[in-house]
Design a protein around this motif. Structure first.
Motif, short mmCIF file in Angstrom:
data_model
loop_
_atom_site.label_atom_id
_atom_site.label_comp_id
_atom_site.label_asym_id
_atom_site.label_seq_id
_atom_site.Cartn_x
_atom_site.Cartn_y
_atom_site.Cartn_z
N PHE A 170 25.29 19.39 -3.29
CA PHE A 170 24.21 18.65 -2.43
C PHE A 170 24.35 19.25 -1.43
CE2 PHE A 170 23.12 15.11 0.36
CZ PHE A 170 21.88 14.58 0.54
N LEU A 171 26.11 19.34 -1.08
CA LEU A 171 25.42 20.25 0.12
C LEU A 171 24.91 21.34 0.40
CD1 LEU A 171 28.96 18.83 0.74
CD2 LEU A 171 27.26 17.87 2.19
N SER A 172 25.14 21.65 -0.41
CA SER A 172 25.10 23.39 -0.81
C SER A 172 23.75 23.70 -0.72
CB SER A 172 26.07 24.18 -1.71
OG SER A 172 25.57 23.84 -3.05
N SER A 173 22.74 22.66 -2.46
CA SER A 173 21.95 23.09 -2.46
C SER A 173 20.59 22.58 -1.10
CB SER A 173 21.64 22.46 -3.72
OG SER A 173 21.65 20.76 -3.68
N ASP A 174 18.93 22.98 -2.30
CA ASP A 174 18.31 22.93 -1.35
C ASP A 174 18.37 21.19 -1.41
OD1 ASP A 174 16.06 23.26 -0.12
OD2 ASP A 174 14.59 22.99 -1.28
N LEU A 175 17.80 20.72 -0.15
CA LEU A 175 17.68 19.39 0.16
C LEU A 175 16.33 19.05 -0.76
CD1 LEU A 175 18.26 16.46 1.70
CD2 LEU A 175 16.94 17.07 3.31
N LEU A 176 14.68 19.58 -0.81
CA LEU A 176 13.79 19.44 -1.84
C LEU A 176 14.60 19.13 -3.06
CD1 LEU A 176 11.42 18.66 -2.15
CD2 LEU A 176 10.97 21.28 -2.55
N HIS A 177 14.75 20.22 -4.12
CA HIS A 177 15.93 20.04 -4.72
C HIS A 177 16.81 19.15 -5.14
CE1 HIS A 177 17.58 22.06 -8.87
NE2 HIS A 177 18.75 21.47 -8.21
N SER A 178 17.38 18.66 -4.20
CA SER A 178 18.60 16.87 -4.70
C SER A 178 17.24 15.79 -4.97
CB SER A 178 19.30 17.15 -3.48
OG SER A 178 20.05 17.86 -3.40
N ALA A 179 16.11 16.25 -4.02
CA ALA A 179 14.74 14.59 -3.93
C ALA A 179 14.72 14.85 -4.82
CB ALA A 179 14.36 15.29 -2.64
N CYS A 180 13.69 16.21 -5.68
CA CYS A 180 13.08 16.05 -6.83
C CYS A 180 13.99 15.67 -8.07
CB CYS A 180 12.93 17.29 -7.04
SG CYS A 180 11.34 18.10 -5.88
#
Length: 999
Positions: free
Chosen positions: A170-180
């Motif tokens: 969650f800290l390193s990945s794209d925030l949009l990816h986490s939201a998806c």
């Protein structure tokens, strides 16, 4: 001693703890290196990661202190604003502080993400597991034990589900990816947390995230994430986001970031970039409506969950989204079909209903779909709660479109009733009785109800639903019609019979066609049609009771067709005895008779049943014929002899019916033996009425048939003759001939053969008896039983002479035919060489001379001449031996003539008279074969239909004949055959009439 820098580098992520992090990083003197080391490490432990971030931020505070001291500014963050030119120069000179600012921004962002992750975990959905399953001992657990559960021995563990990603991810990945990922895994509370804290970043990608939510998820679970519309501005409403922190950090100020960028300080990579296409602009009302349409299509097509799609539309409407009213109507109607309509138990899988399929259906198909699995007890309720709302929606749409059609609901309902099975239709009619309140009736109007009932009943082909049809009739209203309207009404109903009759253009008349016929009829005609329907239903029940059901429309078609009624009456009388419960008792047959008479009677309203065109006498005849066809002759006798029986027929009619039934049994018999099978029934049937000559004659014919078949005569090689072939034989004497020709000893039983002839229908027929005797004599002749052949011939001669004596003359064709048969038979036997009794042969030829016609006398005398020469030669030889000398030939001729004339006085007198008056014509044998051949041809011409002969190859016809095997005549001694025959014949005649020897 190892330096703290080396220790940190060598320390693996898995070995990190709060203590060793503090112990190592606090000993580092380089703030930049320490801050960078904290930013470089990512772990999944929340506390450890939080400690790293806090330590890193603490090591960046020195940069702010130096910046503030260097620029001689206040310790307030605002003092840095407006100093951009100085900052740029400073960052270029002191690059370490510039990098510390970059690292601080990264650490602050990760700390914000860390706090978001914590909140997401708090909003995680719960999972229930049974006690005993594997659990992490470090997890917080909460056990819900139900002490009141009956027999419950299991406890339920309620625990939080882990997020779909780890903290480090969650800290390193794209925030949009986490939201998806949160959207795909249906973590809607967590997704709401992310949107509220990072809305400014994620909101441009809101539709990308929403499209990833699974279609099977209920919209109520994520309704807070769905877009809404401002009705005044007709544009999408932008939601308010809480944000991360109330105040922005000094390192995030625009002056600091601008100065860092201007000083070309590289950006520290944080991995928080977004790459998907965004939608920053607010959507219009039309665009929002289009998106909801697409979302509905996706839900229905991917999952078939109409209720979810309907919920989504309802939410959209509540949020001010326009253009979805009709879609909501369609989904509401479709949801009724999918979830509220009855389901058939025999359907293994639910039907796959999609919005496209629903929209492609026409209204009648929709009505049928609603009621496809309705049962009779529930169909009326299903129509009220499912069909009627749909019909009202259709009517409303028609009004909104400016094409008002008030009859649309009624028309569609009526179309369904006409196509529904009777067990469904009866429930609808019961829910439409005139006794019910008007608002509760499915069919509101009485006349429509009558028209529908008549169309349904007369258009139905059912043969076994008479109680159901009667129940429909009981639901109909009762009207009073004046007598003056009956004629017109009867004419209308009569024309209905023609209307329902199949034609080439319309092979079948459907209920819809019948409704068109009934629609213009007035009340009087409809009432009269109900009277007919009442009679037809009663008649239909009676016919069905006796296993000869007819469709209801048959009663209309046969109303003016006596032939059709007669045919059905015959079926009823005959098939009643073939029921699975055989009619064995007298009471059963009396019941059948009562029903048949009821069908032929007419009621007070002048309406008759199924056999109304048949008279009572005809019905009784048909009934008796059907009874006899079952072989229950004992019941037939009881009914005919009983004074109380309704079977009242005169004796002649009973006799005719019994004869007809007997012949029917006879014709259907496979064997001629009258001791069993159909032939026995044919014989016994004749015993039902009192005896009579006709019945006795028929019995004798059956006995003759039985006797004929006992002789095993064949109709074709290898196929025994059948009774029907015997009856259809035009000349039954040929059957006697076949018996004689196929059985070598049959001719010996003369009385048996003659009795057979009499029973074949030739009783008191002298000509037939003569022919039979001729056949017997001929058969005996072929068997070389000359004695029996002679006796039979004598018996035949006596019959012919008696017949001639009893007649006024020879003009009678029968006498002439009998005479021809007789003289030919005598002639045939009298000229046989193998027959050695010369006196009997001369006697037979004498009889032939006496009986034969004048034009055949020459032929007979020729044969006699030949026989006479033989007899004279024998006599001369015998006398020569006796007297020892020659014998006068004239005396021998005299004695031969005496022998010839040694006949009964009447015969001799007749012969003398015939010879005296005989005028010799031109000899007919001059240009023909001998007399024997002519006699044979004459016999065949008289009795051509009698195959007497079985061949005569065993003996020759003439001992003195010059014929070869081929039957041709050879010349002898060079003389002309014709001249010789003429001289011999002339001498013989002259000698017989007393002429001189010299002649």
């Amino acid at each position: 001693m190892t330096s703290p820098y080396t220790r940190w580098v060598d320390l693996a992520d898995g070995e990190l703890t709060v203590d060793n992090v503090e112990g190592i990083l606090n000993n580092l003197t380089d703030d930049l290196w320490a801050a960078a080391a904290c930013a470089d490490r990512l772990v999944d432990d929340v506390l450890l990661q939080q400690k790293l971030l806090q330590l890193g931020l603490a090591r960046t505070d020195s940069a702010y202190t130096r910046l503030e001291r260097l620029l001689s500014s206040s310790s307030d963050q605002d003092s840095l604003e407006g100093k951009a030119p100085s900052l740029i120069e400073y960052f270029k000179e002191v690059e370490g502080d510039a990098l510390l600012c970059r690292v601080r921004v990264v650490l602050l962002g990760r700390l914000d993400r860390l706090n978001t992750y914590v909140e997401v975990c708090k909003a995680a959905p719960e999972e229930e597991t049974e006690k005993g399953s594997e659990q992490n001992e470090d997890e917080d657990e909460e056990w819900d034990d139900d002490p009141w559960g009956e027999g419950s021995t299991k406890a339920v563990l309620v625990s939080k589900l882990p997020p779909p990603f780890s903290l480090s991810e969650f800290l390193s990945s794209d925030l949009l990816h986490s939201a998806c990922l949160l959207a795909v895994n249906q973590w809607f509370n967590g997704l709401g947390v992310v949107f509220s804290r990072h809305g400014s970043t994620l909101w441009p990608f809101r539709f990308t995230i929403l499209d990833l939510i699974p279609g099977h998820t209920s919209p109520t679970d994520y309704h807070t994430l769905l877009p809404s519309r401002d009705p005044e501005m007709d544009i999408e409403i932008r939601p308010h986001f809480e944000g991360l922190r109330r105040e922005r950090d000094w390192s995030e100020s625009s002056d600091i970031q601008s100065a860092l960028n201007a000083a070309s300080i590289p950006i520290w990579h944080s991995g928080n970039s977004t790459s998907s296409h965004s939608s920053i602009d607010l959507k219009s009302g039309g665009e929002l409506s289009s998106w909801y349409h697409q979302r509905v299509d996706f839900i229905v097509s991917s999952t078939g969950m109409i209720d979810s799609a309907l919920t989504l539309v309802q939410h959209a409407v509540s949020q001010g989204i326009g253009g979805l009213d009709e879609l909501g109507e369609e989904l509401s109607l479709l949801s009724r079909l999918v979830y509220d309509s009855p389901r058939g138990k025999d359907i293994p899988e639910e039907e796959d209903w999609t919005l496209d399929r629903w929209l492609s259906m026409d209204p009648p198909a929709v009505v049928r779909a609603y009621l496809a699995h309705s049962a009779p007890p529930t169909v009326s309720n299903d129509i009220s709660r499912l069909v009627m709302p749909y019909l009202f929606v259709l009517e409303s749409r028609a009004e909104r479109s400016g094409k008002s059609d008030p009859s649309l609901p009624t028309r569609l309902l009526y179309d369904y009733i006409l196509s529904a099975p009777l067990n469904i239709a009866v429930s609808i009619f019961e829910a439409s009785k005139p006794t019910l309140p008007f608002s509760q009736r499915l069919i509101k109007h009485d006349d429509d109800m009558v028209r529908l009932a008549l169309a349904c009943l007369y258009g139905n082909e059912s043969l076994d639903q008479w109680p159901t049809m009667s129940n429909i009739f009981e639901c109909l209203p009762v009207w009073e019609v004046t007598s003056g309207d009956e004629d017109a009404a009867d004419t209308t109903v009569a024309s209905l019979g023609t209307f329902v009759t199949p034609t080439t253009a319309r092979p079948s008349c459907t209920p819809s066609d019948l409704l068109v016929f009934f629609k213009p009829l007035p009340m009087s005609s409809l009432s009269r049609a109900l009277d007919f329907l009442d009679i037809h239903l009663e008649s239909g029940e009676i016919l069905a009771r006796w296993c000869v059901p007819a469709p209801l429309r048959w009663f209309l078609q046969s109303n003016n067709d006596p032939a059709e009624q007669r045919a059905w009456a015959n079926r009823m009388a005959r098939r009643a005895g073939n029921k699975h419960d055989q009619l064995d008792t007298l009471q059963d047959w009396e019941w059948l008779l009562e029903d048949m008479l009821k069908l032929s009677a007419k009621a007070d309203n002048k309406l008759g049943g199924a056999f109304c065109l048949l008279s009572r006498d005809e019905v009784l005849r048909i009934y008796l014929s059907g009874l006899l066809s079952t072989g229950r002759f004992d019941i037939a006798r009881n009914l005919l002899q009983s004074r109380k029986s309704r079977l009242t027929l005169d004796g002649e009619a009973v006799e005719s019916i019994c004869l007809s039934c007997s012949r029917e049994f006879y014709d259907n018999a496979s064997s001629g033996n009258y001791k069993f099978g159909e032939m026995k029934l044919a014989y016994d049937c004749l015993g039902v009425p009192p005896p009579s000559d006709r019945l006795e004659k028929e019995k004798e014919f059956i006995e003759a048939t039985s006797r004929l078949t006992s002789f095993n005569i064949m109709s074709r090689p290898g196929i025994p003759i059948s009774p029907i072939e015997i009856r259809l034989t035009k000349d039954r004497l040929t059957l006697v001939s076949q018996v004689l020709s196929s059985n070598s000893d049959a001719y010996k039983h003369i009385e048996v053969i003659l009795d057979l002839v009499r029973k074949l229908g030739f009783k008191d027929d002298i000509v037939a008896e003569v022919k039979a005797l001729a056949m017997i004599a001929d058969t005996a002749l072929q068997a070389e039983d000359f004695s029996r052949s002679y006796e039979t011939s004598q018996r035949m001669v006596d019959l012919v002479l008696n017949l001639r004596a009893s007649s006024m003359g020879m003009d009678d064709p029968q006498i002439r035919e009998a005479s021809d048969v007789c003289w030919i038979a005598c002639f045939q036997l009298g000229r046989q060489t193998e027959f050695e009794d010369m006196d009997k042969k001369l006697c037979l030829l004498g009889r032939a001379v006496e009986i034969c016609p004048a034009d055949k006398l020459h032929d007979v005398l020729t044969a006699w001449r030949r026989l006479e020469n033989q007899d004279i030669g024998v006599r001369e030889e015998r006398l020569t031996k006796r007297h020892g000398g020659a014998v006068d030939s004239g005396d021998n001729r005299k004695r031969a003539a005496t022998a010839l004339l040694n006949l009964p006085e009447s015969a001799a007198s007749t012969l003398q008279e015939r010879l005296k008056s005989f005028h010799m014509p031109s000899p007919p044998l001059l240009n023909t074969p001998d007399a024997a051949a002519l006699a044979s041809r004459t016999f065949k011409s008289v009795a051509a239909s009698f195959p007497f002969s079985r061949g005569r190859s065993r003996f020759s016809q003439e001992s003195g004949s010059d014929r070869s095997r081929s039957g041709s005549r050879r010349p002898g001694n060079g003389q002309d055959v014709s001249a010789q025959a003429s001289r011999v014949f002339s001498q013989g005649i002259g000698w017989l009439i007393g002429a001189e020897e010299g002649l």
